[in-house]
Design a protein around this motif. Structure first.
Motif, PDB file in Angstrom:
ATOM      1  N   LEU A 217      -6.534   1.773  -4.922  1.00  0.00           N
ATOM      2  CA  LEU A 217      -6.640   1.550  -3.483  1.00  0.00           C
ATOM      3  C   LEU A 217      -5.645   0.492  -3.020  1.00  0.00           C
ATOM      4  O   LEU A 217      -4.979   0.659  -1.993  1.00  0.00           O
ATOM      5  CB  LEU A 217      -8.063   1.132  -3.121  1.00  0.00           C
ATOM      6  CG  LEU A 217      -8.349   0.947  -1.620  1.00  0.00           C
ATOM      7  CD1 LEU A 217      -8.148   2.257  -0.877  1.00  0.00           C
ATOM      8  CD2 LEU A 217      -9.769   0.422  -1.423  1.00  0.00           C
ATOM      9  N   VAL A 218      -5.524  -0.584  -3.791  1.00  0.00           N
ATOM     10  CA  VAL A 218      -4.560  -1.634  -3.447  1.00  0.00           C
ATOM     11  C   VAL A 218      -3.135  -1.098  -3.524  1.00  0.00           C
ATOM     12  O   VAL A 218      -2.317  -1.316  -2.618  1.00  0.00           O
ATOM     13  CB  VAL A 218      -4.725  -2.854  -4.378  1.00  0.00           C
ATOM     14  CG1 VAL A 218      -3.614  -3.875  -4.137  1.00  0.00           C
ATOM     15  CG2 VAL A 218      -6.080  -3.517  -4.164  1.00  0.00           C
ATOM     16  N   LEU A 219      -2.837  -0.374  -4.610  1.00  0.00           N
ATOM     17  CA  LEU A 219      -1.491   0.172  -4.787  1.00  0.00           C
ATOM     18  C   LEU A 219      -1.109   1.142  -3.661  1.00  0.00           C
ATOM     19  O   LEU A 219      -0.055   0.995  -3.024  1.00  0.00           O
ATOM     20  CB  LEU A 219      -1.393   0.897  -6.132  1.00  0.00           C
ATOM     21  CG  LEU A 219      -1.116   0.063  -7.373  1.00  0.00           C
ATOM     22  CD1 LEU A 219      -1.359   0.895  -8.623  1.00  0.00           C
ATOM     23  CD2 LEU A 219       0.303  -0.470  -7.377  1.00  0.00           C
ATOM     24  N   VAL A 220      -1.953   2.116  -3.429  1.00  0.00           N
ATOM     25  CA  VAL A 220      -1.641   3.148  -2.433  1.00  0.00           C
ATOM     26  C   VAL A 220      -1.614   2.554  -1.034  1.00  0.00           C
ATOM     27  O   VAL A 220      -0.758   2.918  -0.208  1.00  0.00           O
ATOM     28  CB  VAL A 220      -2.649   4.311  -2.529  1.00  0.00           C
ATOM     29  CG1 VAL A 220      -2.414   5.318  -1.412  1.00  0.00           C
ATOM     30  CG2 VAL A 220      -2.542   4.999  -3.887  1.00  0.00           C
ATOM     31  N   SER A 221      -2.528   1.616  -0.740  1.00  0.00           N
ATOM     32  CA  SER A 221      -2.546   0.976   0.577  1.00  0.00           C
ATOM     33  C   SER A 221      -1.257   0.204   0.833  1.00  0.00           C
ATOM     34  O   SER A 221      -0.708   0.245   1.947  1.00  0.00           O
ATOM     35  CB  SER A 221      -3.749   0.039   0.705  1.00  0.00           C
ATOM     36  OG  SER A 221      -4.959   0.764   0.603  1.00  0.00           O
ATOM     37  N   CYS A 222      -0.786  -0.495  -0.188  1.00  0.00           N
ATOM     38  CA  CYS A 222       0.484  -1.227  -0.053  1.00  0.00           C
ATOM     39  C   CYS A 222       1.634  -0.270   0.252  1.00  0.00           C
ATOM     40  O   CYS A 222       2.468  -0.531   1.134  1.00  0.00           O
ATOM     41  CB  CYS A 222       0.797  -1.997  -1.338  1.00  0.00           C
ATOM     42  SG  CYS A 222      -0.188  -3.480  -1.591  1.00  0.00           S
TER      43      CYS A 222
END
Length: 412
Positions: A217-222
């Motif tokens: 979630l953090v990776l894709v959101s970034c």
């Protein structure tokens, strides 16, 4: 005759719509017919392999022909594009740093080790880039070393600028012939993507990704934030107009195919054709697109930064602001050395981890986590990287050629 009309209609049809249909059918096929989906893997392998095979030859011939036929006084805009590449990659790394501190993530590190040859420091990355410049031209094409391909294509192109008209005509015809081959390969994209997504769904599903949902979630959101907020802001300040028509077109026509091929290098032919459709300067994009596939790695900078800081949070290492900024710089420079193939950025994680004194054994386990989530991470990363190549090339080219006409030229 009816069959011929059918094939002709498919060839002239909307490629993006055909790819979407292939995507939907691939998901359904992978869910309901997993064994048959596995058997269809040869189609996806053929499509990706064809793109990878034609891309080095295309770049070599196209760049050499463009430079050889370049007329004095004709403007190219490589320097501003390079500046945008570096700025975009550094901004992506900063976004990843902020997100990692706002939503700290820890890892359940696995015990298996990844036997990969990874660079241990930034000096090794820079050394590799320099050595790639002087690679044998035949070996550069065979191994898809785009730094080496570009250096030889530029040198030969400059040397051939004083060649006769017949020689230049041959080069132009060769470039057109290779471009036609690329068009034929790209028409296979709906079938290739159907196969790639069917095999992925049948093989992995989404079960093993649940354990790393927060990290993903953090990776894709970034990456989404960079694609939909940071990049448009950069483009706006370059062209002073609404950037979103261009942003969405690049994501739809470049990012979409890159998501499934998971290779910036394989997506070079797609990007070159998109640049041509956008009416960009051929002398510019024939160099900036293959160069971007090598050094414009905003998605890689996000991956390196997020996974490194996840390892840092896991082992409870305190990080101050200057060190976080240094990590952003390191991720930016390191991302420029990331290979344009699936998983290339993961091998640079041990280098970034060394900044915090994390040993290679632990860093290798972080790479393993990256490989587990790479079904989604690497696809999103490549889509961001590759679509940004066209986005920044178009922004610089349109701004320098005719600023007042930029908005109407990039409209969908």
């Amino acid at each position: 005759m009816k069959l011929q009309h059918l094939f002709a209609g498919i060839a002239r049809g909307n490629l993006v719509l055909q790819i979407i249909i292939g995507l939907i059918l691939g998901i359904l096929f992978g869910v309901f017919f997993p064994e048959a989906a596995q058997a269809s893997a040869i189609i996806g392998t053929f499509f990706t392999g064809a793109l990878k095979a034609v891309a080095p030859v295309l770049v070599f011939v196209l760049v050499m022909a463009a430079i050889a036929q370049h007329r004095s006084g004709t403007q190219v805009y490589i320097k501003p594009i390079l500046a945008l590449y570096v700025l975009g990659t550094f901004a992506a790394a900063l976004v990843a740093v902020v997100a990692s501190f706002a939503f700290p993530t820890t890892l359940t590190l696995v015990t298996s080790q990844v036997k990969q040859s990874a660079p241990t420091g930034i000096i090794e990355v820079l050394r590799s880039l320099v050595l790639n410049l002087i690679d044998n031209p035949v070996n550069a094409i065979l191994t898809a070393n785009y730094i080496g391909i570009l250096s030889w294509a530029i040198l030969l192109g400059v040397s051939l600028r004083h060649a006769g008209a017949t020689t230049k005509s041959v080069l132009s015809d060769a470039a057109e012939a290779v471009t036609n081959v690329v068009r034929w390969v790209i028409r296979l994209a709906p079938l290739g993507i159907f196969s790639l997504i069917a095999v992925t769904v049948a093989t992995t599903g989404l079960g093993e990704l649940k354990a790393y949902g927060r990290l993903l979630l953090v990776l894709v959101s970034c990456m989404l934030f960079v694609a939909l907020v940071v990049n448009p802001l950069i483009v706006y300040f370059k062209i002073r107009r609404n950037p979103y028509p261009l942003v969405f077109r690049c994501l739809a026509e470049s990012g979409f195919t890159a998501f499934f091929t998971r290779s910036s290098a394989a997506n070079i032919p797609v990007n070159l054709l998109l640049c041509k459709k956008l009416g960009l300067h051929e002398d510019t994009y024939s160099v900036s697109i293959p160069l971007g596939a090598t050094i414009n790695m905003a998605g890689a900078a996000v991956t390196i930064t997020v996974l490194t800081l996840a390892a840092v949070h896991t082992v409870n290492i305190p990080v101050d602001i200057p060190t976080a900024l240094l990590l952003s710089v390191l991720a930016t420079v390191g991302a420029c050395g990331a290979s344009g193939v699936p998983g290339g950025s993961l091998l640079l994680i041990p280098m970034a981890c060394s900044l915090f004194g994390i040993n290679n054994d632990l860093a290798a386990q972080v790479v393993t986590v990256g490989l587990i989530i790479s079904v989604i991470q690497d696809s999103c990363e490549t889509a961001l990287n590759s679509s940004t190549d066209v986005l920044f090339t178009a922004a610089a080219d349109k701004a320098m050629q005719n600023p007042t006409a930029a908005e109407c030229e990039i409209a969908i």
